[in-house]
Design an enzyme around this catalytic site. Structure first.
Site, PDB file in Angstrom:
ATOM      1  N   SER A  30       0.783  -1.246   0.000  1.00  0.00           N
ATOM      2  CA  SER A  30       0.000   0.000   0.000  1.00  0.00           C
ATOM      3  C   SER A  30       0.812   1.292   0.000  1.00  0.00           C
ATOM      4  CB  SER A  30      -0.958   0.011   1.197  1.00  0.00           C
ATOM      5  OG  SER A  30      -2.060  -0.831   0.934  1.00  0.00           O
ATOM      6  N   LYS A  33       0.210   3.845  -2.704  1.00  0.00           N
ATOM      7  CA  LYS A  33      -0.802   4.897  -2.643  1.00  0.00           C
ATOM      8  C   LYS A  33      -0.195   6.289  -2.472  1.00  0.00           C
ATOM      9  CE  LYS A  33      -4.131   1.575  -1.016  1.00  0.00           C
ATOM     10  NZ  LYS A  33      -4.350   0.665   0.106  1.00  0.00           N
ATOM     11  N   SER A  90      -6.015   3.356   4.275  1.00  0.00           N
ATOM     12  CA  SER A  90      -5.424   2.500   3.243  1.00  0.00           C
ATOM     13  C   SER A  90      -6.482   1.699   2.499  1.00  0.00           C
ATOM     14  CB  SER A  90      -4.376   1.554   3.846  1.00  0.00           C
ATOM     15  OG  SER A  90      -3.471   1.124   2.854  1.00  0.00           O
ATOM     16  N   LYS A 199       2.953   6.243   5.768  1.00  0.00           N
ATOM     17  CA  LYS A 199       2.099   5.312   5.025  1.00  0.00           C
ATOM     18  C   LYS A 199       2.718   3.932   5.152  1.00  0.00           C
ATOM     19  CE  LYS A 199      -1.307   3.953   2.677  1.00  0.00           C
ATOM     20  NZ  LYS A 199      -1.309   2.833   3.655  1.00  0.00           N
TER      21      LYS A 199
END
Length: 210
Positions: A30, A33, A90, A199
């Protein structure tokens, strides 16, 4: 550090603090992203962020245990909300919705733009085929490339505004998301006051990414 690939640099002068296996290609999960958000923010105006988007079948994620916000086709949400859901919670469905909304429903074209952006930044060992980072043999990056991408993203004020956010309530008032990494740290009484944004990601193939 118990990790296969690490690249840690200063944010202002790019001094390398720790580095090993930084050119090894790996599935990013993820943290993909980060680039999805950056490309979206570079593609739309501030006014566009607060316009409602009608979600399409692209929010249907047919992957076991994939993190989703629970959006359904036909739901109406602002692009800003989708970005916050994508980076805070997420949500893989939110990432697809962002890419679809920005590209007029052509997610592969959005991913092409992600790859073009990465190449311009010198992230030459990166190739993305999804906006969410779910596993695919053709979806990979390196620690070095992700550092390049993130450093560039942090120069974008709109990106930082979303990246820094700890929690957010959706535009329809039906959802609230909290950044899990920071939440767990606070719960374990770890001082997170120096952390401006983060993140993380996880898939069974990628394992944990940050």
């Amino acid at each position: 550090i118990d990790a296969k690939e690490v690249f840690l640099t200063g944010t202002t002068d790019s001094t390398v603090l720790t580095a090993y296996n930084i050119y090894t290609q790996m599935p990013p999960a993820s943290i993909t992203k980060i680039l999805t958000a950056l490309v979206a923010l570079q593609s739309v105006s501030d006014k566009d962020l607060d316009q409602e988007v009608t979600l399409t079948d692209d929010v249907n994620i047919d992957v076991a245990d994939a993190q989703v916000c629970g959006f359904k086709p036909g739901d109406k949400m602002t692009l800003r909300t989708l970005l916050y859901c994508m980076l805070i919670y997420s949500g893989n469905d939110a990432a697809n919705a962002v890419a679809s909304a920005v590209s007029g429903g052509d997610i592969p074209a959005f991913c092409d733009k992600m790859n073009e952006t990465a190449a311009k930044l010198g992230a030459t060992q990166t190739h993305f085929v999804t906006p969410n980072g779910l596993d695919d043999p053709d979806h990979y990056t390196t620690a070095y490339d992700m550092a390049k991408i993130t450093q560039y993203a942090l120069k974008n004020k709109k990106f930082v505004e979303v990246f820094d956010r700890y929690q957010y309530t959706s535009s329809d008032g039906q959802h609230q998301w909290v950044k899990k990494v920071i939440y767990k740290s606070k719960r374990d009484h770890i001082d997170t006051s120096m952390i401006e944004g983060c993140k993380s990601g996880y898939t069974s193939k990628a394992q944990s990414t940050l």
